[in-house]
Scaffold this motif. Structure first.
Motif, PDB file in Angstrom:
ATOM      1  N   PRO A 357       0.803  -1.238   0.000  1.00 59.13           N
ATOM      2  CA  PRO A 357       0.000   0.000   0.000  1.00 59.13           C
ATOM      3  C   PRO A 357       0.825   1.273   0.000  1.00 59.13           C
ATOM      4  O   PRO A 357       0.301   2.343  -0.284  1.00 59.13           O
ATOM      5  N   ARG A 358       2.124   1.164   0.299  1.00 60.50           N
ATOM      6  CA  ARG A 358       2.959   2.358   0.432  1.00 60.50           C
ATOM      7  C   ARG A 358       3.917   2.555  -0.742  1.00 60.50           C
ATOM      8  O   ARG A 358       4.222   3.681  -1.106  1.00 60.50           O
ATOM      9  N   VAL A 359       4.423   1.466  -1.315  1.00 59.04           N
ATOM     10  CA  VAL A 359       5.388   1.561  -2.418  1.00 59.04           C
ATOM     11  C   VAL A 359       5.073   0.479  -3.445  1.00 59.04           C
ATOM     12  O   VAL A 359       4.361  -0.481  -3.161  1.00 59.04           O
ATOM     13  N   THR A 360       5.641   0.640  -4.643  1.00 56.00           N
ATOM     14  CA  THR A 360       5.528  -0.383  -5.681  1.00 56.00           C
ATOM     15  C   THR A 360       6.883  -0.950  -6.062  1.00 56.00           C
ATOM     16  O   THR A 360       6.973  -1.994  -6.685  1.00 56.00           O
ATOM     17  N   VAL A 361       7.964  -0.260  -5.667  1.00 57.66           N
ATOM     18  CA  VAL A 361       9.332  -0.701  -5.950  1.00 57.66           C
ATOM     19  C   VAL A 361      10.095  -0.793  -4.637  1.00 57.66           C
ATOM     20  O   VAL A 361      10.008   0.108  -3.804  1.00 57.66           O
ATOM     21  N   LEU A 362      10.839  -1.891  -4.455  1.00 59.52           N
ATOM     22  CA  LEU A 362      11.712  -2.060  -3.297  1.00 59.52           C
ATOM     23  C   LEU A 362      13.125  -2.397  -3.768  1.00 59.52           C
ATOM     24  O   LEU A 362      13.293  -3.188  -4.694  1.00 59.52           O
ATOM     25  N   LEU A 363      14.108  -1.811  -3.123  1.00 59.32           N
ATOM     26  CA  LEU A 363      15.507  -2.200  -3.323  1.00 59.32           C
ATOM     27  C   LEU A 363      15.898  -3.181  -2.221  1.00 59.32           C
ATOM     28  O   LEU A 363      15.411  -3.064  -1.085  1.00 59.32           O
ATOM     29  N   SER A 364      16.742  -4.144  -2.561  1.00 55.57           N
ATOM     30  CA  SER A 364      17.155  -5.129  -1.560  1.00 55.57           C
ATOM     31  C   SER A 364      18.640  -5.429  -1.714  1.00 55.57           C
ATOM     32  O   SER A 364      19.280  -5.028  -2.681  1.00 55.57           O
ATOM     33  N   GLY A 365      19.175  -6.182  -0.730  1.00 50.51           N
ATOM     34  CA  GLY A 365      20.614  -6.419  -0.672  1.00 50.51           C
ATOM     35  C   GLY A 365      21.080  -7.741  -1.234  1.00 50.51           C
ATOM     36  O   GLY A 365      22.232  -8.135  -1.008  1.00 50.51           O
ATOM     37  N   GLU A 366      20.214  -8.454  -1.969  1.00 53.13           N
ATOM     38  CA  GLU A 366      20.636  -9.737  -2.541  1.00 53.13           C
ATOM     39  C   GLU A 366      21.849  -9.568  -3.452  1.00 53.13           C
ATOM     40  O   GLU A 366      21.957  -8.571  -4.174  1.00 53.13           O
ATOM     41  N   GLY A 367      22.712 -10.563  -3.447  1.00 48.76           N
ATOM     42  CA  GLY A 367      23.883 -10.563  -4.313  1.00 48.76           C
ATOM     43  C   GLY A 367      25.157 -10.104  -3.632  1.00 48.76           C
ATOM     44  O   GLY A 367      26.256 -10.351  -4.145  1.00 48.76           O
ATOM     45  N   GLY A 368      25.045  -9.433  -2.468  1.00 46.63           N
ATOM     46  CA  GLY A 368      26.241  -8.952  -1.791  1.00 46.63           C
ATOM     47  C   GLY A 368      27.142 -10.072  -1.309  1.00 46.63           C
ATOM     48  O   GLY A 368      28.370  -9.995  -1.417  1.00 46.63           O
ATOM     49  N   ASP A 369      26.551 -11.127  -0.766  1.00 47.67           N
ATOM     50  CA  ASP A 369      27.359 -12.237  -0.254  1.00 47.67           C
ATOM     51  C   ASP A 369      28.093 -12.968  -1.367  1.00 47.67           C
ATOM     52  O   ASP A 369      29.266 -13.328  -1.230  1.00 47.67           O
ATOM     53  N   GLU A 370      27.398 -13.192  -2.479  1.00 48.31           N
ATOM     54  CA  GLU A 370      28.004 -13.958  -3.572  1.00 48.31           C
ATOM     55  C   GLU A 370      29.079 -13.173  -4.310  1.00 48.31           C
ATOM     56  O   GLU A 370      30.031 -13.766  -4.829  1.00 48.31           O
ATOM     57  N   THR A 371      28.948 -11.865  -4.388  1.00 48.96           N
ATOM     58  CA  THR A 371      29.917 -11.069  -5.138  1.00 48.96           C
ATOM     59  C   THR A 371      31.071 -10.547  -4.276  1.00 48.96           C
ATOM     60  O   THR A 371      32.150 -10.255  -4.784  1.00 48.96           O
ATOM     61  N   LEU A 372      30.842 -10.439  -2.952  1.00 49.98           N
ATOM     62  CA  LEU A 372      31.858  -9.884  -2.065  1.00 49.98           C
ATOM     63  C   LEU A 372      32.447 -10.916  -1.114  1.00 49.98           C
ATOM     64  O   LEU A 372      33.322 -10.589  -0.305  1.00 49.98           O
ATOM     65  N   GLY A 373      31.957 -12.155  -1.172  1.00 46.54           N
ATOM     66  CA  GLY A 373      32.527 -13.203  -0.334  1.00 46.54           C
ATOM     67  C   GLY A 373      32.039 -13.158   1.095  1.00 46.54           C
ATOM     68  O   GLY A 373      32.837 -13.314   2.033  1.00 46.54           O
ATOM     69  N   GLY A 374      30.755 -12.983   1.290  1.00 48.63           N
ATOM     70  CA  GLY A 374      30.235 -12.761   2.630  1.00 48.63           C
ATOM     71  C   GLY A 374      29.831 -13.986   3.405  1.00 48.63           C
ATOM     72  O   GLY A 374      29.661 -13.908   4.621  1.00 48.63           O
ATOM     73  N   TYR A 375      29.632 -15.116   2.772  1.00 44.69           N
ATOM     74  CA  TYR A 375      29.131 -16.284   3.494  1.00 44.69           C
ATOM     75  C   TYR A 375      30.215 -16.866   4.410  1.00 44.69           C
ATOM     76  O   TYR A 375      31.363 -17.052   3.992  1.00 44.69           O
TER      77      TYR A 375
END
Length: 841
Positions: A357-375
């Motif tokens: 009800p408030r927004v139609t687009v959301l940004l999220s943090g997916e991909g940071g672990d795989e590209t920066l070695g976070g796991y």
């Protein structure tokens, strides 16, 4: 952002039925509630459900064509650099009718063909029909942020954003038993294969061309190839500065929108970095959305609140616990089409529904672990010497003193025969050796995963950590992105992932390990950005399993019990199987697998119980084939019923159809007419299944009301109770209107008491399925409908009449046309005969 679907077929073949095209399209309504359209031509049918993000006007409607009509597209995604591309096209003489990226992509393809893909920075899955070549072009973005599935069957190519649209077209949903081992170990089938026989993913960074029944697939983007090209060039002198500037640019590009934009904020380093960058560029007041948990060990709400306060975000949160998770599990399973692979699917769905009800687009943090070695699971791979030493010691200790937690998991990994296998199975909780302990013979390794590992080994020789990251970017990340897409689009939300900007993905992959990792995993580049983000002790690494451990124990028994109850009336054998599987996994898991894997076993039990529904799909498809082989109309009605359930949110069994009730094909005609007219007032003569179908359709469209007149008081009560049980009473009213004498032009008829409809005016649709012929011996029993209602109809009104194969109804239509020449009749195919009357124009 949209849901796309379509069928390509040889010109010599008969075109698909319109209701099949509509069923495919509308099974994806959750992906695009703002508009729906389809386009058909010899050899092709394209469908689109639109979620309007750029240019909210009807100029953005799809399928969209070039001005000359040669190219047609249906497209899902966002190309963030479309304004730059549009400027270049304008300089070459193109003019544009809309402000959408869709039109830019279409014109670019007309100029460059498939080569245009290299110029796109964004997430997309698209289909383009070339009427000149009579060929279909399908393409998918580099990392697979947007999904695209296809199936070749009987000389036709079916494609769609989700598998459920293929099922709606009659493609069998038959489980592929050869995927069991990969599914149990990885929780996801990697590569082109899916859990369904004959249904494929178009791989990320690939395109497909279909022409004259022949399919050609090519890889248009290779991360390994791009890394080698970048290594030949001079890299960034200051990797930290390069990363900060590129990351901020990526976030800024993903602000492009004509609707409100917010951010998913978990409190972790990745989402907090996205939120901080977004707030610093967009200013204060950006809406953030956080899921909290009652269990303090898993709750990052306090960190998220600190981030929101520091950067001036408008903070929103919901708390999720075991309550109502069963219903969310069912909803998420429907949206995902495949077994749920992650512990947080339900929570992403819940927060997306809350945010809508408030927004139609959301940004999220997916991909940071795989590209920066976070796991954290990457850590053992950072030193091959320590890994070799641990291999000699830990398995021996584990065999005598069963280790728990991370040490126990590491010991199980070290039992694998080689470092290569450690890399391949790095994302798994269940390993091949665990399956052997359960009595399952381990088969061959998944070939796609093996091929990606070989690419990784050639690109990063003697660097198992970088190899694991590369493998995750092509496999595990795909499951994460699929989850993100289904759960956010299930709430009609577009989710954008700044960490997967092509400049970041390629540039980070090309950095040396010392520059990327600063001596070890943990997202060193991200931590060095100087944003002063609030941090927990574990921030910067991702365990990946905490959420599942938090939730599975509290909901597993309740969920399993509820699902078994849900399936009991459908298939008792499946219930028995689910009980046995759950009990067996529970017992064996406790005994052999240890605590962490026991939690995974509970999750897999949920997966297996849900997958018993695949068997139900298979049986329905078998029934369809059996009816198709018989020289009866049964096949068409079963097919129509399947299409009906695919296109409407029918959550309970329908009353019996056919006989004196409407047939499924009439119900589909009714649904199509309602979607075409978008009526405000519908009047029905004779209640029953059509009342329920109409109410579902009106509820789905979000507008319009139905008034139904019923001659039998008892049946009226039953209809009202059925509507209330389904939660449809806000869209439909059933009134008892006993038959009364009615005189027209000197002749007396038995017809409904007109008192309830006296206030009605502006009726857009009349459904004539009564009075009942069996109860009244008069001829032309349904004739009074038009003369009585004529003055109450809107100018665009339609009258839908059932049972027109009967002599009496045929004569009614003939009489109406003779006495009311302002109307025209269209006879539609149907088991009992269907006619629609309208005013011309």
């Amino acid at each position: 952002m949209c849901g796309i679907s379509g069928i390509a077929y040889a010109a010599s073949m008969s075109p698909p039925d319109e209701h099949v095209v509509l069923a495919m399209r509308d099974s994806l309504k959750h992906r695009g509630p703002d508009d729906a359209w389809q386009w058909t031509a010899p050899g092709v049918a394209l469908g689109s459900r639109r979620l309007a993000i750029l240019d909210l006007s009807s100029r953005g409607r799809m399928p969209m064509s070039t001005p000359d009509g040669r190219y047609w597209t249906t497209y899902n995604g966002e190309v963030y650099n479309f304004r730059e591309l549009r400027a270049g096209l304008t300089a070459r003489g193109h003019s544009f009718l809309s402000n959408t990226d869709t039109e830019v992509i279409l014109r670019l393809f007309a100029d460059l063909g498939p080569a245009m893909l290299d110029r796109l920075n964004g997430m997309f899955a698209l289909a383009i029909w070339d009427a000149g070549e009579r060929s279909l072009f399908l393409a998918r973005d580099r990392l697979g942020v947007k999904p695209l599935y296809y199936a070749a069957r009987d000389g036709r190519l079916f494609f769609a954003s989700e598998q459920k649209a293929l099922f709606a077209a009659g493609v069998p949903a038959r489980f592929d038993a050869s995927t069991w081992e990969e599914l149990l170990c990885f929780r996801y089938v990697g590569g082109e294969r899916t859990v369904y026989e004959g249904i494929h993913r178009l791989l990320p960074g690939h395109y497909l061309i279909w022409k004259d029944g022949t399919t050609t697939i090519r890889r248009w983007w290779s991360l390994a190839g791009r890394v080698r090209e970048l290594r030949d060039k001079e890299g960034p002198g200051d990797p930290v500065r390069w990363f900060r500037e590129t990351f901020d640019s990526s976030v800024d590009l993903r602000r492009i929108s004509d609707v409100p934009v917010g951010v998913l904020l978990s409190g972790g380093l990745d989402s907090s970095s996205v939120a901080a960058s977004l707030a610093l560029q967009a200013g204060r007041g950006v809406a953030s959305f956080t899921v909290r948990f009652r269990e303090r060990a898993f709750d990052e709400g306090p960190l998220a609140r600190q981030v929101a306060r520091r950067f001036g975000l408008e903070y929103h949160e919901i708390t999720v616990g075991p309550d109502n998770l069963l219903e969310r599990l069912r909803r998420a399973s429907f949206l995902n089409d495949e077994p749920l692979a992650h512990g947080n699917d339900l929570h992403i769905l819940a927060i997306s529904e809350y945010a809508k009800p408030r927004v139609t687009v959301l940004l999220s943090g997916e991909g940071g672990d795989e590209t920066l070695g976070g796991y954290v699971r990457y850590r053992p791979l950072s030193s091959t010497r320590l890994l070799a030493l641990a291999r000699r010691i830990l398995p021996w200790i584990h065999s005598r003193v069963r280790l728990r937690g991370r040490l126990g998991k590491l010991a199980r990994f070290l039992e694998l025969e080689s470092v290569d296998r450690f890399v391949m199975y790095n994302s798994c909780d269940v390993l091949p050796n665990d399956l052997r302990r359960l009595g399952m013979e381990s088969g061959n390794e998944p070939q796609y995963r093996r091929s990606i590992l070989e690419e990784a080994a050639q690109l990063y020789p003697f660097e198992p950590l970088r190899q694991a990251m590369y493998c995750d970017q092509h496999t595990f990340l795909c499951s994460v992105l699929d989850r993100n897409d289904r759960m956010t689009m299930g709430a009609s939300i577009e989710c954008r992932v700044p960490f997967l900007d092509v400049r970041l993905v390629e540039g980070l992959a090309a950095l040396s390990s010392p520059a990327l990792l600063s001596g070890g995993p943990g997202k060193a580049l991200l931590l060095s950005q100087g944003r002063q983000l609030p941090r927990s002790p574990d921030q910067g690494i991702d365990d990946g399993g905490g959420l599942a451990r938090c939730l599975y124990p509290s909901i597993a028994k309740r969920a399993l019990r509820g699902i078994r109850m849900h399936l009991t009336f459908r298939d008792k054998l499946s219930v028995l199987l689910s009980i046995l599987v759950w009990s067996g996994l529970a017992t064996i898991g406790r005994r052999y697998l240890g605590n962490d894997a026991w939690i995974v076993a509970l999750g897999l039990a949920l997966v297996i119980v849900l997958m018993t529904q695949f068997e139900l799909y298979r049986r329905l498809q078998d029934a369809l084939r059996q009816h198709h082989a018989e020289p009866t109309p049964n096949y068409r009605q079963v097919e129509a019923l399947f299409s009906l359930f695919a296109s409407l949110p029918i959550d309970q069994p329908l009353p019996p159809m056919r006989a004196s009730a409407i047939s499924p094909d009439f119900a589909n005609t009714l649904v199509s007419l309602i979607r075409e007219l978008r009526p405000q007032i519908v009047l029905e003569l004779g209640s029953g299944v059509s009342t329920i179908i109409t109410a579902y359709c009106l509820k789905q469209s979000g507008q319009g009301r139905l008034m139904s007149l019923e001659q039998d008081e008892g049946y009226a009560r039953l209809s009202r109770a059925d509507l209330a049980r389904r939660g449809l009473e806000d869209r439909a009213t059933v009134l008892h209107a006993p038959l009364r004498p009615l005189t027209l032009d000197g002749r007396t008829w038995s017809w409904y008491d007109p008192t309830p409809i006296e206030p009605l005016h502006g009726i857009d649709l009349v459904v004539v399925d009564g009075p009942l012929q069996e109860q009244q011996p008069e001829r032309l029993l349904r004739y009074p409908a038009l003369p009585v209602l004529l003055g109450k109809l809107s100018p665009r009104a339609a009258i839908l009449l059932d049972d027109c194969n009967r002599e009496d109804e045929r004569r009614v239509v003939e009489t109406w046309l003779k006495e009311f020449p302002g109307f025209e009749a269209e006879r539609l195919p149907g088991e009992k005969g269907t006619v629609v009357l309208r005013r011309p124009g």
